[in-house]
Design a protein around this motif. Structure first.
Motif, PDB file in Angstrom:
ATOM      1  N   MET A   1       0.849  -1.200   0.000  1.00 44.60           N
ATOM      2  CA  MET A   1       0.000   0.000   0.000  1.00 44.60           C
ATOM      3  C   MET A   1       0.884   1.251   0.000  1.00 44.60           C
ATOM      4  O   MET A   1       1.661   1.458   0.935  1.00 44.60           O
ATOM      5  CB  MET A   1      -0.857  -0.049   1.281  1.00 44.60           C
ATOM      6  N   ILE A   2       0.772   2.064  -1.034  1.00 43.53           N
ATOM      7  CA  ILE A   2       1.576   3.288  -1.094  1.00 43.53           C
ATOM      8  C   ILE A   2       0.744   4.450  -0.562  1.00 43.53           C
ATOM      9  O   ILE A   2      -0.422   4.609  -0.928  1.00 43.53           O
ATOM     10  CB  ILE A   2       2.003   3.577  -2.549  1.00 43.53           C
TER      11      ILE A   2
ATOM     12  N   THR B   1      -7.579   3.154  -8.844  1.00 43.84           N
ATOM     13  CA  THR B   1      -8.468   1.996  -8.865  1.00 43.84           C
ATOM     14  C   THR B   1      -8.491   1.362 -10.251  1.00 43.84           C
ATOM     15  O   THR B   1      -8.371   0.144 -10.396  1.00 43.84           O
ATOM     16  CB  THR B   1      -9.899   2.419  -8.468  1.00 43.84           C
ATOM     17  N   ALA B   2      -8.614   2.219 -11.263  1.00 44.64           N
ATOM     18  CA  ALA B   2      -8.698   1.706 -12.621  1.00 44.64           C
ATOM     19  C   ALA B   2      -7.433   0.945 -13.006  1.00 44.64           C
ATOM     20  O   ALA B   2      -7.487  -0.068 -13.707  1.00 44.64           O
ATOM     21  CB  ALA B   2      -8.935   2.864 -13.599  1.00 44.64           C
TER      22      ALA B   2
ATOM     23  N   GLU C   1      -3.156   4.375  -0.511  1.00 43.57           N
ATOM     24  CA  GLU C   1      -3.871   4.917   0.646  1.00 43.57           C
ATOM     25  C   GLU C   1      -3.763   6.428   0.578  1.00 43.57           C
ATOM     26  O   GLU C   1      -2.663   6.987   0.616  1.00 43.57           O
ATOM     27  CB  GLU C   1      -3.237   4.406   1.952  1.00 43.57           C
ATOM     28  N   LEU C   2      -4.912   7.078   0.454  1.00 43.33           N
ATOM     29  CA  LEU C   2      -4.920   8.530   0.298  1.00 43.33           C
ATOM     30  C   LEU C   2      -5.056   9.186   1.668  1.00 43.33           C
ATOM     31  O   LEU C   2      -6.002   8.920   2.396  1.00 43.33           O
ATOM     32  CB  LEU C   2      -6.096   8.912  -0.593  1.00 43.33           C
ATOM     33  N   VAL C   3      -4.099  10.055   2.015  1.00 43.41           N
ATOM     34  CA  VAL C   3      -4.162  10.780   3.288  1.00 43.41           C
ATOM     35  C   VAL C   3      -4.439  12.247   2.987  1.00 43.41           C
ATOM     36  O   VAL C   3      -3.803  12.828   2.114  1.00 43.41           O
ATOM     37  CB  VAL C   3      -2.826  10.651   4.071  1.00 43.41           C
ATOM     38  N   ARG C   4      -5.404  12.829   3.704  1.00 45.00           N
ATOM     39  CA  ARG C   4      -5.687  14.258   3.533  1.00 45.00           C
ATOM     40  C   ARG C   4      -4.971  15.011   4.648  1.00 45.00           C
ATOM     41  O   ARG C   4      -5.509  15.216   5.728  1.00 45.00           O
ATOM     42  CB  ARG C   4      -7.202  14.507   3.572  1.00 45.00           C
ATOM     43  N   ASN C   5      -3.738  15.376   4.372  1.00 41.95           N
ATOM     44  CA  ASN C   5      -2.920  16.090   5.349  1.00 41.95           C
ATOM     45  C   ASN C   5      -3.270  17.578   5.356  1.00 41.95           C
ATOM     46  O   ASN C   5      -4.071  18.045   4.560  1.00 41.95           O
ATOM     47  CB  ASN C   5      -1.433  15.881   5.009  1.00 41.95           C
ATOM     48  N   GLY C   6      -2.650  18.326   6.259  1.00 39.88           N
ATOM     49  CA  GLY C   6      -2.756  19.780   6.212  1.00 39.88           C
ATOM     50  C   GLY C   6      -1.813  20.307   5.149  1.00 39.88           C
ATOM     51  O   GLY C   6      -1.240  19.539   4.375  1.00 39.88           O
TER      52      GLY C   6
ATOM     53  N   GLU D   1       2.012  14.513  -2.404  1.00 41.50           N
ATOM     54  CA  GLU D   1       3.225  13.840  -1.958  1.00 41.50           C
ATOM     55  C   GLU D   1       3.043  12.323  -1.991  1.00 41.50           C
ATOM     56  O   GLU D   1       1.967  11.816  -1.693  1.00 41.50           O
ATOM     57  CB  GLU D   1       3.588  14.256  -0.529  1.00 41.50           C
ATOM     58  N   VAL D   2       4.118  11.642  -2.368  1.00 40.99           N
ATOM     59  CA  VAL D   2       4.120  10.180  -2.391  1.00 40.99           C
ATOM     60  C   VAL D   2       5.185   9.710  -1.413  1.00 40.99           C
ATOM     61  O   VAL D   2       6.304  10.224  -1.413  1.00 40.99           O
ATOM     62  CB  VAL D   2       4.476   9.652  -3.804  1.00 40.99           C
ATOM     63  N   GLU D   3       4.819   8.745  -0.578  1.00 40.37           N
ATOM     64  CA  GLU D   3       5.792   8.222   0.379  1.00 40.37           C
ATOM     65  C   GLU D   3       6.478   7.004  -0.220  1.00 40.37           C
ATOM     66  O   GLU D   3       5.818   6.033  -0.587  1.00 40.37           O
ATOM     67  CB  GLU D   3       5.070   7.840   1.668  1.00 40.37           C
TER      68      GLU D   3
END
Ligand SMILES: Cc1cc2nc3c(=O)[nH]c(=O)nc-3n(C[C@H](O)[C@H](O)[C@H](O)COP(=O)(O)O)c2cc1C
Ligand code: SF4
Ligand code: FES
Lengths: 517, 163
Positions: free
Chosen positions: A1-2, A29-30, A36-41, A53-55
């Motif tokens: 999971m990225i 998805t497609a 995993e989408l994070v909604r940061n500040g 940003e991508v971790e």
């Protein structure tokens, strides 16, 4: 999971962050990518928003500014694992704009998931509160005093001294009030924390409660921040569910309750006594001082009123110790200040640094000059009641005393940049106009003076008897400064006089043929 | 504030609903502003007839409640248009052409700040700072923040009849 981060900060949303998040979800998805989408500040680099940003391998790589239409090409360039896309910025922490900062209060903002208390704790949150829970109230107050922390709401009053007064005040009930009215134009630090790291404020308010013996707090958020208000309410609810708030704070047996309240569109309600009136359900009119709010504040009880950034700085002071904080800064301005670059600036955003940067370093090095590409002509620092500065004074270091010595103020840290198309006579007129719109009406110099000031500057702008009318404006400023009950009337002269002093050529105008008085 | 249901409802006055809201919130410390905000969310404005009802529940005089309603810019006395545009007129937005944008909006909508278009579609209001000063000029359109705003973008958002 990225993990992929797309800010949920209101400013990022204002330039399309939600659409970007939706597009990433859809394309991932497609294509069958587990994301995993994070909604940061926000990290506070607003010209790059939405900053995605991508971790990868524990490090975060940025892309920005991203539009929803860019998302397909980001995936095509394999942005989850490589930096081939033209919007790639590299490792975010290494961006010079960020690497040159000293983020203490904003250490987590833009990094953590602001909806997750667990994430807050995983990034060092609650360490200050845990330490405070083991301390005597007077020791917490001493720690804050020794840190040198001064109020970040504008007046720069030493926080420890205010807390000591409330600690020593007798009373069965005391309050902590967070001033999140953030009315100053050009400022957004409070908003960023409410949306990007709200548990930090909650922690700071609980510590304040322990320090002075208060069990109830209010966060007063301006209604112009509907998004931040919702985030605050959500954070308070999860803090309560997790036992950070309530009858038994972190199992300590100590109680602290917190409520968020919405302002109703009145700049004057940022002034502390007016704010208390508003919380009590009255017109937001200024109270006479004394008594100080610290002695007789909300509902007549001893009350700490602090700016949001002030309170949000406390956990760091407790966690790292007073000396670590005091070591930053210059002169009597200790610690760091979140400076907010705004207006006509190429790189607008939040710069947290120790006090002492010069205006030139702030505007040129961090700001990168104007957004329009034209020369910088003026900056207004400290909100609508702050001075206008010419570039000839850009060697002034950002600290309370250095600014005051040159007729200005640091305020809440807003720096609004103007290019050479600005007309300082119009800006001075606006200062009066704003004061007239927002005056609480309690005293004459402000209520009448502001209207007269705007009218008189209208004449100056039309070129009608400028010398006499400018003299009139200066007299009026003196009356307002000396005779107003609070700083709205008392400081409106600051932008006006600084404009007159530093930009006299803008007030020297040809008479207009049609102008008749 | 401009909740999604705000101006759209323009519902008839409902004293029962006002009593229900006031009684639900009256236990708060300092309940008046929360009550008025709840009325704004529900009805989009604070009806004159709500004032004595609230005064009665909170055991205040009508004059006191009236004084509070009239003090704050947020508490409208009349329903707004179907869309509400609140443009920031403060300094950071001025620095990025906010005043030209304001003039543009007035001209294209045919209404002055503080007014509602004749067809009841749009109310145009001034605010002073939305905390989006690094992406100025800014506006709140039906409660949603818009950055680097221009007249075309704002007008497109309020083109429809409903929200
Ligand atoms: C007209 C006026 C507006 C103010 N607006 C704010 C504001 O929006 N936020 C704030 O924190 N302080 C504001 N203040 C300052 C507060 O009165 C008060 O000094 C501050 O909340 C104290 O907190 P601090 O010591 O942590 O700065 C304002 C003061 C005046 C006179
Ligand atoms: S200076 Fe203005 S805002 Fe302050 S108390 Fe007087 S009238 Fe009210
Ligand atoms: S000055 Fe317009 S959003 Fe702050």
């Amino acid at each position: 999971m990225i993990r992929v981060f797309v800010p949920g900060d209101a400013a990022a949303l204002s330039v399309g962050a939600d659409a970007v998040a939706a597009a990433i979800r859809e394309v991932a998805t497609a294509l069958g990518h587990a994301v995993e989408l994070v909604r940061n500040g926000s990290r506070g680099l607003f010209w790059l928003e939405p900053l995605v940003e991508v971790e990868r391998g524990g490090q975060r790589f940025g892309f920005g500014p991203v539009r929803a239409a860019d998302v397909a090409s980001l995936f095509a360039a394999d942005f989850l694992s490589a930096d081939r896309h033209p919007l790639a910025l590299g490792a975010v922490e290494s961006l010079p704009w960020l690497a040159r900062q000293q983020r203490l209060t904003f250490a987590r903002c833009g990094i953590v998931d602001p909806a997750s208390l667990a994430d807050y704790e995983a990034h060092g949150g609650l360490a200050g509160l845990r330490r405070a829970l083991a301390m005597a109230p007077a020791d917490i107050v001493r720690e804050v005093t020794e840190s040198g922390l001064r109020g970040r709401g504008g007046a720069g009053f030493p926080t420890g001294i205010k807390w000591k007064t409330v600690l020593q005040a007798e009373g069965p009930r005391k309050y902590i009030v967070c001033n999140a009215d953030e009315g100053d134009s050009g400022t957004y630090a409070d908003r960023m924390l409410l949306e990007g790291d709200p548990f930090l404020l909650i922690e700071g308010m609980v510590v304040a409660g322990l320090a002075v013996g208060a069990e109830k707090g209010f966060v007063y958020v301006r209604s112009e921040y509907p998004h931040a208000f919702r985030r605050t309410e959500a954070a308070i609810a999860s803090a309560r569910a997790a036992g950070l708030l309530g009858a038994d704070v972190l199992g300590s047996g100590r109680r602290f309750e917190l409520e968020a309240r919405l302002g109703a569109g009145a700049y004057i309600c940022g002034e502390e006594t007016s704010l208390l009136e508003s919380l009590e359900g009255r017109r937001g009119q200024i109270r006479f001082k004394p008594p100080l709010p610290a002695i007789q504040g909300l509902f007549g009880r001893p009350t700490v009123v602090n700016n949001l950034v002030t309170l949000a700085t406390v956990p760091t002071i407790l966690a790292n110790g007073a000396a670590a904080y005091r070591d930053f800064g210059s002169g009597r301005s200790r610690g760091t200040m979140p400076i907010q670059l705004a207006g006509n600036v190429r790189h607008g955003g939040l710069v947290e640094r120790a006090f002492g940067l010069t205006l030139a370093e702030i505007v040129e090095e961090f700001g990168g000059g104007t957004a329009s590409g034209r020369p910088v002509r003026a900056v207004q620092v400290g909100g609508p009641l702050g001075a206008y500065w010419p570039t000839s004074l850009f060697d002034t270091p950002f600290d309370y005393e250095a600014f005051a010595a040159r007729g200005g103020m640091v305020g809440h840290g807003g720096v609004v940049v103007f290019d050479d198309t600005v007309d300082l006579a119009r800006q001075a007129r606006f200062a009066f106009h704003f004061c007239a719109v927002e005056s609480c009406g309690k005293c004459t110099p402000c209520r009448i003076g502001a209207v007269r000031g705007a009218e008189t500057l209208d004449k100056v702008i039309r070129g009608a008897d400028p010398d006499a009318n400018i003299a009139l404006v200066r007299d009026l400023c003196e009356v307002m400064r000396d005779g107003s009950l609070c700083a709205l009337g008392g400081l409106t002269p600051m932008p006006v006089i600084s404009a007159l002093d530093h930009f006299p050529e803008d007030f020297d105008r040809p008479a207009q043929a049609c102008a008749a008085d | 504030m401009d909740g999604p249901a705000a101006a759209a409802s323009g519902a008839a006055f409902d004293a029962g609903a006002v009593i229900e809201i006031a009684e639900r919130l009256q236990g708060l410390e300092g309940p008046l502003l929360p009550i008025l905000h709840a009325l704004m969310d529900r009805f989009g404005h604070v009806d004159e007839r709500a004032i004595p009802v609230i005064a009665e529940v909170l055991n205040l005089s009508r004059a006191e409640v009236h004084g509070v309603v009239s003090f704050y810019h947020d508490f409208r006395r009349m329903p707004a248009g179907r869309h509400v545009v609140r443009q920031c007129r403060a300094e950071a937005c001025q620095a990025m052409g906010g005043e030209a944008l304001a003039a543009d909006l007035e001209r294209q909508l045919g209404v002055s700040f503080g007014g509602t278009t004749a067809d009841g579609r749009v109310t145009l209001e001034a605010v002073y700072c939305l905390g989006n000063c690094a992406l100025s000029p800014a506006a709140l359109v039906d409660g949603e923040l818009v950055g680097r705003a221009d007249a075309d973008g704002i007008l497109a958002r309020v083109a429809g009849g409903a929200r």
